[in-house]
Scaffold this motif. Structure first.
Motif, PDB file in Angstrom:
ATOM      1  N   ASN A   1     -13.741  -1.134  -1.901  1.00  0.00           N
ATOM      2  CA  ASN A   1     -12.328  -1.473  -1.794  1.00  0.00           C
ATOM      3  C   ASN A   1     -12.191  -2.957  -1.467  1.00  0.00           C
ATOM      4  O   ASN A   1     -13.134  -3.614  -1.055  1.00  0.00           O
ATOM      5  CB  ASN A   1     -11.651  -0.644  -0.707  1.00  0.00           C
TER       6      ASN A   1
ATOM      7  N   ALA B   1      -2.302   4.063  -8.876  1.00  0.00           N
ATOM      8  CA  ALA B   1      -3.521   3.481  -8.322  1.00  0.00           C
ATOM      9  C   ALA B   1      -3.195   2.094  -7.773  1.00  0.00           C
ATOM     10  O   ALA B   1      -2.472   1.321  -8.405  1.00  0.00           O
ATOM     11  CB  ALA B   1      -4.596   3.387  -9.405  1.00  0.00           C
ATOM     12  N   TRP B   2      -3.752   1.809  -6.593  1.00  0.00           N
ATOM     13  CA  TRP B   2      -3.444   0.537  -5.912  1.00  0.00           C
ATOM     14  C   TRP B   2      -4.319  -0.555  -6.523  1.00  0.00           C
ATOM     15  O   TRP B   2      -5.344  -0.929  -5.998  1.00  0.00           O
ATOM     16  CB  TRP B   2      -3.696   0.698  -4.423  1.00  0.00           C
ATOM     17  N   LYS B   3      -3.872  -1.047  -7.662  1.00  0.00           N
ATOM     18  CA  LYS B   3      -4.615  -2.086  -8.369  1.00  0.00           C
ATOM     19  C   LYS B   3      -3.645  -3.016  -9.086  1.00  0.00           C
ATOM     20  O   LYS B   3      -2.483  -2.668  -9.311  1.00  0.00           O
ATOM     21  CB  LYS B   3      -5.602  -1.480  -9.367  1.00  0.00           C
TER      22      LYS B   3
ATOM     23  N   SER C   1      -8.745   5.323 -10.567  1.00  0.00           N
ATOM     24  CA  SER C   1      -8.266   5.938  -9.326  1.00  0.00           C
ATOM     25  C   SER C   1      -9.343   5.971  -8.248  1.00  0.00           C
ATOM     26  O   SER C   1      -9.091   6.441  -7.139  1.00  0.00           O
ATOM     27  CB  SER C   1      -7.768   7.359  -9.605  1.00  0.00           C
TER      28      SER C   1
ATOM     29  N   ARG D   1       0.825  -1.210   0.000  1.00  0.00           N
ATOM     30  CA  ARG D   1       0.000   0.000   0.000  1.00  0.00           C
ATOM     31  C   ARG D   1       0.861   1.262   0.000  1.00  0.00           C
ATOM     32  O   ARG D   1       0.632   2.187  -0.800  1.00  0.00           O
ATOM     33  CB  ARG D   1      -0.914  -0.001   1.223  1.00  0.00           C
TER      34      ARG D   1
ATOM     35  N   ASP E   1      -9.408   1.788  -3.664  1.00  0.00           N
ATOM     36  CA  ASP E   1      -8.084   1.204  -3.437  1.00  0.00           C
ATOM     37  C   ASP E   1      -8.164  -0.315  -3.381  1.00  0.00           C
ATOM     38  O   ASP E   1      -9.235  -0.895  -3.210  1.00  0.00           O
ATOM     39  CB  ASP E   1      -7.494   1.716  -2.113  1.00  0.00           C
ATOM     40  N   GLU E   2      -6.974  -0.925  -3.496  1.00  0.00           N
ATOM     41  CA  GLU E   2      -6.811  -2.366  -3.283  1.00  0.00           C
ATOM     42  C   GLU E   2      -7.774  -3.158  -4.163  1.00  0.00           C
ATOM     43  O   GLU E   2      -8.569  -3.968  -3.705  1.00  0.00           O
ATOM     44  CB  GLU E   2      -7.032  -2.682  -1.807  1.00  0.00           C
ATOM     45  N   ARG E   3      -7.660  -2.910  -5.461  1.00  0.00           N
ATOM     46  CA  ARG E   3      -8.517  -3.587  -6.436  1.00  0.00           C
ATOM     47  C   ARG E   3      -7.692  -4.565  -7.265  1.00  0.00           C
ATOM     48  O   ARG E   3      -6.583  -4.248  -7.687  1.00  0.00           O
ATOM     49  CB  ARG E   3      -9.157  -2.583  -7.394  1.00  0.00           C
TER      50      ARG E   3
ATOM     51  N   TYR F   1       2.611   1.943  -3.419  1.00  0.00           N
ATOM     52  CA  TYR F   1       1.744   2.515  -4.446  1.00  0.00           C
ATOM     53  C   TYR F   1       1.469   3.991  -4.153  1.00  0.00           C
ATOM     54  O   TYR F   1       1.426   4.830  -5.062  1.00  0.00           O
ATOM     55  CB  TYR F   1       0.429   1.728  -4.529  1.00  0.00           C
ATOM     56  N   LYS F   2       1.286   4.313  -2.866  1.00  0.00           N
ATOM     57  CA  LYS F   2       1.051   5.708  -2.481  1.00  0.00           C
ATOM     58  C   LYS F   2       2.279   6.560  -2.773  1.00  0.00           C
ATOM     59  O   LYS F   2       2.176   7.694  -3.258  1.00  0.00           O
ATOM     60  CB  LYS F   2       0.708   5.757  -0.994  1.00  0.00           C
TER      61      LYS F   2
END
Length: 252
Positions: A80, A29-31, A115, A20, A118-120, A23-24
């Motif tokens: 999410n 994008a957290w995918k 975007s 996490r 998150d977490e996809r 990605y930040k």
């Protein structure tokens, strides 16, 4: 599934969930995108369910999407920690029957829509990877490509254990013949499962060695028949190609 491939997928999923802050930091994008491809019956949908169980994620099936605007509204409504699934992607991206377009799909994958949340994990499946537009296949869209193939000896061992209770297939007298047939025959795990289920419908006692032997002997017959059907299909295809080239019986 081959044990090595299974471990690689689990490791990749766990790594994705644990990153996490990475990605930040990089502003992505957290995918994570996966493409599962291979013949029907090789376990693509089952793998999606296994991924969801492993991650404890919800699953959103996007099969009923009617248009680009519908795709956008559905994506915005998902939560999410989700797996978004588009099966048979090669059949979904076109302009007919109000299905979504390639540009709409690209916006979903790496445009502003991506975007949102998150977490996809985004999973696409296809029976025909060669039909997909190359722009879909690049990293950042379909990051991991997983080939779901025909049944292998290691997969058969697991299925035989689950369905027939065989814990030591390698020591069985039919092991060599079955392995040889699997390596020379295109048969899916679903085909094997269905054959095992038919035997169980005949009241096969998985604790009875004679019944287990009979079940495996019927599997051998099934594999031999499938191999013969495959050979006949190849002969027929070659004959048709020869006739088209002017070398067949009709040209004589």
């Amino acid at each position: 599934m081959e044990p090595d491939l299974k471990r690689k997928i689990m490791k990749d999923l766990d790594r994705f969930v644990a990153r996490r802050e990475f990605y930040k930091k990089v502003g992505k994008a957290w995918k994570r995108g996966y493409l599962l491809y291979g013949p029907p019956g090789t376990g693509k949908s089952s793998l999606i369910a296994a991924m969801a169980n492993h991650l404890k994620f919800d699953v959103f099936d996007l099969e009923s999407i009617r248009s680009d605007s519908h795709l956008k509204s559905v994506v915005l409504s998902t939560t999410n920690r989700s797996i978004l699934v588009i099966e048979d992607i090669d059949c979904s991206v076109h302009n007919k029957d109000n299905r979504f377009t390639l540009s709409g799909l690209l916006n979903f994958m790496d445009g502003l829509w991506s975007s949102c949340g998150d977490e996809r994990v985004i999973v696409f499946t296809t029976n025909h990877k060669d039909r997909l537009d190359p722009v879909l296949l690049r990293p950042g869209r379909m990051d991991v490509h997983i080939h779901m193939s025909y049944c292998t000896p290691s997969a058969f061992r697991i299925l035989a254990s689950n369905y027939l209770g065989i814990q030591d297939f390698d020591s069985h007298r039919l092991k060599g013949e079955i392995v040889g047939l699997l390596e020379s025959t295109k048969v899916t795990p679903a085909d094997i499962c269905e054959d095992f289920l038919k035997e169980n419908d005949d009241d096969v006692d998985v604790d009875d060695d004679d019944d287990v032997d009979a079940a495996l002997e019927r599997v051998v017959k099934f594999l031999k028949l499938r191999k013969l059907e495959g050979a006949n299909n190849v002969d027929e295809t070659e004959t048709q190609e020869e006739e088209k080239a002017g070398n067949g019986p009709e040209s004589e």
